[in-house]
Design an enzyme around this catalytic site. Structure first.
Site, PDB file in Angstrom:
ATOM      1  N   TYR A  96       2.935  -9.892  -2.825  1.00 46.65           N
ATOM      2  CA  TYR A  96       2.714  -9.792  -4.335  1.00 46.65           C
ATOM      3  C   TYR A  96       2.880 -11.103  -4.938  1.00 46.65           C
ATOM      4  O   TYR A  96       2.041 -11.382  -5.726  1.00 46.65           O
ATOM      5  CB  TYR A  96       3.504  -8.670  -4.734  1.00 46.65           C
ATOM      6  CG  TYR A  96       3.400  -8.763  -6.367  1.00 46.65           C
ATOM      7  CD1 TYR A  96       2.444  -8.094  -7.336  1.00 46.65           C
ATOM      8  CD2 TYR A  96       4.527  -9.539  -7.147  1.00 46.65           C
ATOM      9  CE1 TYR A  96       2.232  -8.101  -8.509  1.00 46.65           C
ATOM     10  CE2 TYR A  96       4.257  -9.584  -8.635  1.00 46.65           C
ATOM     11  CZ  TYR A  96       3.396  -8.966  -9.295  1.00 46.65           C
ATOM     12  OH  TYR A  96       3.294  -8.977 -10.673  1.00 46.65           O
ATOM     13  N   GLU A 143       8.578 -12.999 -10.348  1.00 43.17           N
ATOM     14  CA  GLU A 143       8.702 -12.945  -8.874  1.00 43.17           C
ATOM     15  C   GLU A 143       8.276 -14.337  -8.236  1.00 43.17           C
ATOM     16  O   GLU A 143       8.598 -14.654  -7.020  1.00 43.17           O
ATOM     17  CB  GLU A 143       7.774 -11.814  -8.426  1.00 43.17           C
ATOM     18  CG  GLU A 143       8.338 -10.383  -8.613  1.00 43.17           C
ATOM     19  CD  GLU A 143       9.651 -10.056  -7.835  1.00 43.17           C
ATOM     20  OE1 GLU A 143       9.242 -10.319  -6.531  1.00 43.17           O
ATOM     21  OE2 GLU A 143      10.613  -9.681  -8.347  1.00 43.17           O
ATOM     22  N   LYS A 179       0.137 -13.834  -6.598  1.00 44.87           N
ATOM     23  CA  LYS A 179       0.371 -14.073  -8.210  1.00 44.87           C
ATOM     24  C   LYS A 179       0.409 -15.695  -8.280  1.00 44.87           C
ATOM     25  O   LYS A 179       0.027 -16.319  -9.244  1.00 44.87           O
ATOM     26  CB  LYS A 179       1.495 -13.484  -8.677  1.00 44.87           C
ATOM     27  CG  LYS A 179       1.227 -12.089  -9.251  1.00 44.87           C
ATOM     28  CD  LYS A 179       0.452 -12.059 -10.431  1.00 44.87           C
ATOM     29  CE  LYS A 179      -0.007 -10.402 -10.962  1.00 44.87           C
ATOM     30  NZ  LYS A 179      -0.627 -10.484 -12.090  1.00 44.87           N
ATOM     31  N   THR A 207       4.058 -14.042 -13.203  1.00 42.00           N
ATOM     32  CA  THR A 207       5.467 -13.200 -13.104  1.00 42.00           C
ATOM     33  C   THR A 207       6.640 -14.036 -12.424  1.00 42.00           C
ATOM     34  O   THR A 207       6.484 -14.885 -11.803  1.00 42.00           O
ATOM     35  CB  THR A 207       5.093 -12.182 -12.013  1.00 42.00           C
ATOM     36  OG1 THR A 207       6.337 -11.666 -11.474  1.00 42.00           O
ATOM     37  CG2 THR A 207       4.599 -12.499 -10.764  1.00 42.00           C
TER      38      THR A 207
HETATM   39  P1  NAP Z   1       0.648  -1.765 -13.890  1.00 44.08           P
HETATM   40  O1  NAP Z   1       0.914  -0.698 -14.790  1.00 44.08           O
HETATM   41  O2  NAP Z   1       0.826  -1.487 -12.680  1.00 44.08           O
HETATM   42  O3  NAP Z   1      -1.121  -1.907 -14.313  1.00 44.08           O
HETATM   43  C1  NAP Z   1      -1.968  -2.663 -13.772  1.00 44.08           C
HETATM   44  C2  NAP Z   1      -3.534  -2.109 -13.969  1.00 44.08           C
HETATM   45  O4  NAP Z   1      -4.300  -2.868 -13.002  1.00 44.08           O
HETATM   46  C3  NAP Z   1      -3.639  -0.633 -13.891  1.00 44.08           C
HETATM   47  O5  NAP Z   1      -4.030  -0.336 -14.775  1.00 44.08           O
HETATM   48  C4  NAP Z   1      -4.538  -0.664 -12.583  1.00 44.08           C
HETATM   49  O6  NAP Z   1      -5.592   0.344 -12.704  1.00 44.08           O
HETATM   50  C5  NAP Z   1      -5.246  -2.122 -12.642  1.00 44.08           C
HETATM   51  N1  NAP Z   1      -5.915  -2.477 -11.480  1.00 44.08           N
HETATM   52  C6  NAP Z   1      -5.470  -2.391 -10.235  1.00 44.08           C
HETATM   53  N2  NAP Z   1      -6.298  -2.969  -9.460  1.00 44.08           N
HETATM   54  C7  NAP Z   1      -7.305  -3.010 -10.117  1.00 44.08           C
HETATM   55  C8  NAP Z   1      -8.851  -3.339  -9.624  1.00 44.08           C
HETATM   56  N3  NAP Z   1      -9.167  -3.687  -8.247  1.00 44.08           N
HETATM   57  N4  NAP Z   1      -9.782  -3.647 -10.749  1.00 44.08           N
HETATM   58  C9  NAP Z   1      -9.422  -3.331 -11.976  1.00 44.08           C
HETATM   59  N5  NAP Z   1      -8.158  -2.801 -12.472  1.00 44.08           N
HETATM   60  C10 NAP Z   1      -7.158  -2.454 -11.384  1.00 44.08           C
HETATM   61  O7  NAP Z   1       1.064  -3.288 -14.277  1.00 44.08           O
HETATM   62  P2  NAP Z   1       1.954  -3.707 -15.941  1.00 44.08           P
HETATM   63  O8  NAP Z   1       3.220  -3.591 -15.432  1.00 44.08           O
HETATM   64  O9  NAP Z   1       1.330  -2.979 -16.919  1.00 44.08           O
HETATM   65  O10 NAP Z   1       1.412  -5.200 -15.476  1.00 44.08           O
HETATM   66  C11 NAP Z   1       0.598  -5.848 -15.988  1.00 44.08           C
HETATM   67  C12 NAP Z   1       0.391  -7.065 -15.307  1.00 44.08           C
HETATM   68  O11 NAP Z   1       1.336  -7.957 -15.557  1.00 44.08           O
HETATM   69  C13 NAP Z   1       0.131  -7.334 -13.898  1.00 44.08           C
HETATM   70  O12 NAP Z   1      -0.781  -8.214 -13.455  1.00 44.08           O
HETATM   71  C14 NAP Z   1       1.495  -7.232 -13.295  1.00 44.08           C
HETATM   72  O13 NAP Z   1       1.371  -7.923 -12.150  1.00 44.08           O
HETATM   73  C15 NAP Z   1       1.988  -8.461 -14.369  1.00 44.08           C
HETATM   74  N6  NAP Z   1       3.523  -8.434 -14.608  1.00 44.08           N
HETATM   75  C16 NAP Z   1       4.266  -7.362 -14.712  1.00 44.08           C
HETATM   76  C17 NAP Z   1       5.548  -7.464 -15.089  1.00 44.08           C
HETATM   77  C18 NAP Z   1       6.191  -6.324 -15.519  1.00 44.08           C
HETATM   78  O14 NAP Z   1       7.261  -6.288 -15.518  1.00 44.08           O
HETATM   79  N7  NAP Z   1       5.630  -5.008 -15.847  1.00 44.08           N
HETATM   80  C19 NAP Z   1       5.953  -8.628 -15.078  1.00 44.08           C
HETATM   81  C20 NAP Z   1       5.424  -9.823 -14.584  1.00 44.08           C
HETATM   82  C21 NAP Z   1       4.041  -9.743 -14.730  1.00 44.08           C
HETATM   83  P3  NAP Z   1      -5.580   1.627 -11.779  1.00 44.08           P
HETATM   84  O15 NAP Z   1      -4.853   2.716 -12.676  1.00 44.08           O
HETATM   85  O16 NAP Z   1      -6.968   1.710 -11.628  1.00 44.08           O
HETATM   86  O17 NAP Z   1      -4.858   1.020 -10.476  1.00 44.08           O
HETATM   87  O1  F7E Z   2      12.310  -3.357  -8.300  1.00 43.19           O
HETATM   88  C1  F7E Z   2      15.504  -2.747  -6.473  1.00 43.19           C
HETATM   89  C2  F7E Z   2      14.319  -3.746  -5.753  1.00 43.19           C
HETATM   90  O2  F7E Z   2      10.229  -2.471  -7.999  1.00 43.19           O
HETATM   91  C3  F7E Z   2      13.314  -4.029  -9.013  1.00 43.19           C
HETATM   92  C4  F7E Z   2       6.907  -5.612 -11.399  1.00 43.19           C
HETATM   93  O3  F7E Z   2       6.567  -5.218 -12.521  1.00 43.19           O
HETATM   94  O4  F7E Z   2       8.721  -6.976 -11.990  1.00 43.19           O
HETATM   95  C5  F7E Z   2       8.462  -5.892 -11.379  1.00 43.19           C
HETATM   96  O5  F7E Z   2       8.504  -6.106 -10.013  1.00 43.19           O
HETATM   97  C6  F7E Z   2      14.776  -4.084  -8.018  1.00 43.19           C
HETATM   98  C7  F7E Z   2      14.147  -4.798  -6.716  1.00 43.19           C
HETATM   99  O6  F7E Z   2      10.476  -4.456  -9.807  1.00 43.19           O
HETATM  100  C8  F7E Z   2      14.740   0.772  -5.595  1.00 43.19           C
HETATM  101  O7  F7E Z   2      14.446  -3.951  -4.350  1.00 43.19           O
HETATM  102  C9  F7E Z   2      16.431  -0.634  -5.514  1.00 43.19           C
HETATM  103  O8  F7E Z   2      15.186  -5.839  -6.128  1.00 43.19           O
HETATM  104  O9  F7E Z   2      11.334  -2.134 -10.344  1.00 43.19           O
HETATM  105  P1  F7E Z   2      11.143  -3.054  -9.192  1.00 43.19           P
HETATM  106  P2  F7E Z   2      10.132  -5.753  -9.137  1.00 43.19           P
HETATM  107  O10 F7E Z   2       9.964  -5.631  -7.815  1.00 43.19           O
HETATM  108  O11 F7E Z   2      11.450  -6.528  -9.754  1.00 43.19           O
HETATM  109  C10 F7E Z   2       8.021  -8.013 -11.715  1.00 43.19           C
HETATM  110  C11 F7E Z   2       8.631  -9.230 -12.715  1.00 43.19           C
HETATM  111  C12 F7E Z   2       6.763  -8.073 -11.167  1.00 43.19           C
HETATM  112  O12 F7E Z   2       5.952  -9.082 -11.813  1.00 43.19           O
HETATM  113  C13 F7E Z   2       6.066  -7.053 -10.683  1.00 43.19           C
HETATM  114  O13 F7E Z   2       4.625  -6.547 -11.140  1.00 43.19           O
HETATM  115  O14 F7E Z   2      14.978  -2.861  -7.823  1.00 43.19           O
HETATM  116  N1  F7E Z   2      15.537  -1.399  -5.963  1.00 43.19           N
HETATM  117  N2  F7E Z   2      16.009   0.463  -5.137  1.00 43.19           N
HETATM  118  C14 F7E Z   2      14.235  -0.750  -6.180  1.00 43.19           C
HETATM  119  N3  F7E Z   2      13.140  -0.682  -6.524  1.00 43.19           N
HETATM  120  C15 F7E Z   2      12.039   0.378  -6.508  1.00 43.19           C
HETATM  121  N4  F7E Z   2      10.930  -0.008  -6.931  1.00 43.19           N
HETATM  122  N5  F7E Z   2      12.580   1.509  -5.904  1.00 43.19           N
HETATM  123  C16 F7E Z   2      13.859   1.810  -5.296  1.00 43.19           C
HETATM  124  O15 F7E Z   2      14.057   2.918  -5.081  1.00 43.19           O
END
Ligand code: NAP
Ligand code: F7E
Length: 340
Positions: A151, A128, A155, A126
Site C-alpha cells: 500500500y 504510511e 502511494k 499518506t
Molecule cells: P476508504 O474509506 O477506503 O475509501 C476509499 C474509496 O475508494 C472507496 O469509496 C472505494 O470505493 C474507492 N475505490 C477503491 N477502488 C476503486 C476503484 N478501482 N475505482 C474507483 N473507486 C475506488 O478510504 P478513506 O479513509 O476515505 O481514505 C481516502 C483516501 O485517503 C484514500 O486514498 C486513502 O488511501 C487515503 N488516506 C487515508 C487516510 C486515513 O487515515 N483515512 C490517511 C492517509 C491517506 P468502493 O466502495 O467501490 O471500494
Molecule cells: O492499523 C494495528 C496495525 O489498519 C493501525 C489507513 O487509513 O492510516 C490507515 O492505515 C495500527 C497498525 O491503519 C489490528 O498493525 C492491531 O499498526 O487502523 P489500521 P493503518 O495501517 O495505520 C494510514 C495513514 C493510511 O493511509 C491507510 O489508508 O493498528 N492493529 N490490531 C490492527 N489493525 C487492524 N486493522 N486490525 C487489527 O486487528
C-alpha cells in the site's frame, strides 16, 4: 456560476466528509463510484447528503472511464481519494492495490493534462510513506520516505507522480500527506472502528471479545471531518504544494482501548482482548507522530477534535447504531468481523 468538484472515492469515509463541506460551500459535487449490483450509500446517508451529489460511474483501473469523465466534466477541482486503502490486505492484493493506487493516479493525471490542464488536483498521500523513518520521534515534510507495505509503496509512486506533473507541466497538483484520521463512518476493518464497534457490542451484551494484533503500535489519530478541510484549503492556495496533516499527538492502541472501554463503564478491558496473530503484519509501522507546522502556518489549518473526544464519538455512534438495529430486529449476527 457554481464551482464544480469531482471526488473519487465518494462513498468512502473521506469522500463523504469532503462532499459535505464542499456542498456547504456551494459546489456542484460529482462523485465517482464503481458499478455495483447493490450500491451502498451508508456513508453519504449517514451525513445526509446522498441526494445532493451527482454520482458518475467510473473505475480508477479503467483508463477510458477516467479519460471520458474528465473530458466531459472538466471540473474546477479533482480530489483523488479513491484507493485500496487498507494496509493489512495490501500484502494479499498487491497487484490490485498498485493498479488502483498507482496506475489509477497516472490515468487521472494524464487525462487532466490532455483535457483539463487548468483543473486543480488533490492527491491523497499518506503518512504510511514514512514507514519507521523519523527525526527525534517526529515526521515532517522533510523526513525521508521508507514505505513498509505494498500500500505505502503504491502511494509513494502516486505522490511522486503528482509532484512530477506539477514540475513537468506546471499543473496545479497538490499532495496531502495525511496521518490517520477516523470517524463514525471509518471502515470496519481499521483498528479504531474495529474497537469502537467491538466495545459497543460488548457493552450491549452482543459479543464477549475483540480479536486484535499488535497493541503497541502508535498512531497520530485525528478526526476525518477536520482533515477534509485541509484538502480543500490546499486547492485554494496560489501555488500547489505538499502539506503534512496531523494532530501532533500520538497514542497507542492500548490508549484507544482504555478510553473506549472506560466510556462504557468497563475498566478491566484487557480481559475482553484476544491477541490473534492473523492481525499482525509482515512489516509493521511502529509509531507515527506528525509535525504539521507548514499547514498550520500557510493554510491556517488546525485540527479541532481531540483524541479522547474522537474515541468517545466513535463509541457513541456505534452504540446508537446497534441499539437502532436491535430495536428494528435487524441485528441477527453477534460475531466479531474476522476481516483484519
Ligand atoms: P476508504 O474509506 O477506503 O475509501 C476509499 C474509496 O475508494 C472507496 O469509496 C472505494 O470505493 C474507492 N475505490 C477503491 N477502488 C476503486 C476503484 N478501482 N475505482 C474507483 N473507486 C475506488 O478510504 P478513506 O479513509 O476515505 O481514505 C481516502 C483516501 O485517503 C484514500 O486514498 C486513502 O488511501 C487515503 N488516506 C487515508 C487516510 C486515513 O487515515 N483515512 C490517511 C492517509 C491517506 P468502493 O466502495 O467501490 O471500494
Ligand atoms: O492499523 C494495528 C496495525 O489498519 C493501525 C489507513 O487509513 O492510516 C490507515 O492505515 C495500527 C497498525 O491503519 C489490528 O498493525 C492491531 O499498526 O487502523 P489500521 P493503518 O495501517 O495505520 C494510514 C495513514 C493510511 O493511509 C491507510 O489508508 O493498528 N492493529 N490490531 C490492527 N489493525 C487492524 N486493522 N486490525 C487489527 O486487528
Amino acid at each position: 456560476m457554481k464551482k464544480t468538484a469531482l471526488i473519487t472515492g465518494i462513498i468512502g469515509q473521506d469522500g463523504a466528509y469532503l462532499a459535505k463541506i464542499l456542498l456547504a460551500k456551494g459546489y456542484h459535487v460529482y462523485g465517482l463510484m464503481r458499478r455495483y449490483a447493490t450500491p451502498q450509500f451508508n456513508n453519504t446517508d449517514y451525513l445526509g447528503i446522498t441526494k445532493d451529489i451527482e454520482f458518475v460511474f467510473g473505475d480508477m483501473t479503467d483508463e477510458s472511464s477516467i479519460l471520458n469523465l474528465i473530458k466531459s466534466l472538466r471540473p474546477d477541482e479533482v480530489y483523488n481519494l479513491a484507493a485500496q486503502s487498507f494496509v493489512g490486505i495490501s500484502w494479499d492484493l498487491p497487484k490490485m492495490t498498485t493498479e488502483v493506487n498507482s496506475l489509477g493516479v497516472m490515468y487521472m493525471l494524464n487525462a487532466l493534462k490532455l483535457f483539463s490542464p487548468q483543473t486543480k488536483f488533490y492527491q491523497a498521500s499518506t503518512s504510511e510513506m514514512f514507514g519507521n523513518s523519523h527525526k527525534d520521534g517526529l515526521q515532517t515534510e522533510q523526513t525521508p520516505f521508507h514505505p513498509r507495505s505494498p500500500y505505502a509503496i503504491s502511494k509513494l509512486y502516486s505522490h511522486w507522480l503528482t509532484i512530477n506533473y506539477r514540475e513537468s507541466y506546471n499543473m496545479f497538483c497538490a499532495s496531502g500527506i495525511l496521518f490517520n484520521h477516523e470517524s463514525p463512518i471509518r471502515g470496519m476493518e481499521f483498528v479504531t472502528r474495529k474497537i469502537s464497534h467491538g466495545v459497543a457490542q460488548i457493552a450491549l451484551g452482543l459479543a464477549q471479545e475483540i480479536r486484535l494484533g499488535n497493541l503497541d503500535s502508535k498512531r497520530d489519530w485525528g478526526f476525518a471531518g477536520d482533515y477534509v478541510e485541509a484538502m480543500w484549503l490546499m486547492l485554494q492556495q496560489e501555488k500547489a504544494d505538499d502539506y503534512l496533516i496531523s494532530t501532533g499527538e500520538t497514542h497507542s492502541i492500548r490508549d484507544f482501548l482504555q478510553i473506549a472501554f472506560a466510556h462504557v463503564g468497563i475498566q478491566d478491558w484487557e480481559k475482553y482482548i484476544t491477541i490473534d496473530p492473523r492481525f499482525k503484519r509482515p512489516a509493521e509501522v511502529f509509531a507515527l507522530h506528525g509535525k504539521s507546522d507548514k499547514a498550520r502556518e500557510k493554510l491556517g489549518w488546525v485540527p479541532k477534535v481531540k483524541f479522547e473526544e474522537l474515541v468517545k464519538m466513535m463509541v457513541d455512534a456505534d452504540v446508537a447504531r446497534l441499539k437502532h438495529k436491535m430495536a428494528d430486529k435487524k441485528y441477527s449476527s453477534v460475531k466479531t468481523p474476522v476481516v483484519s
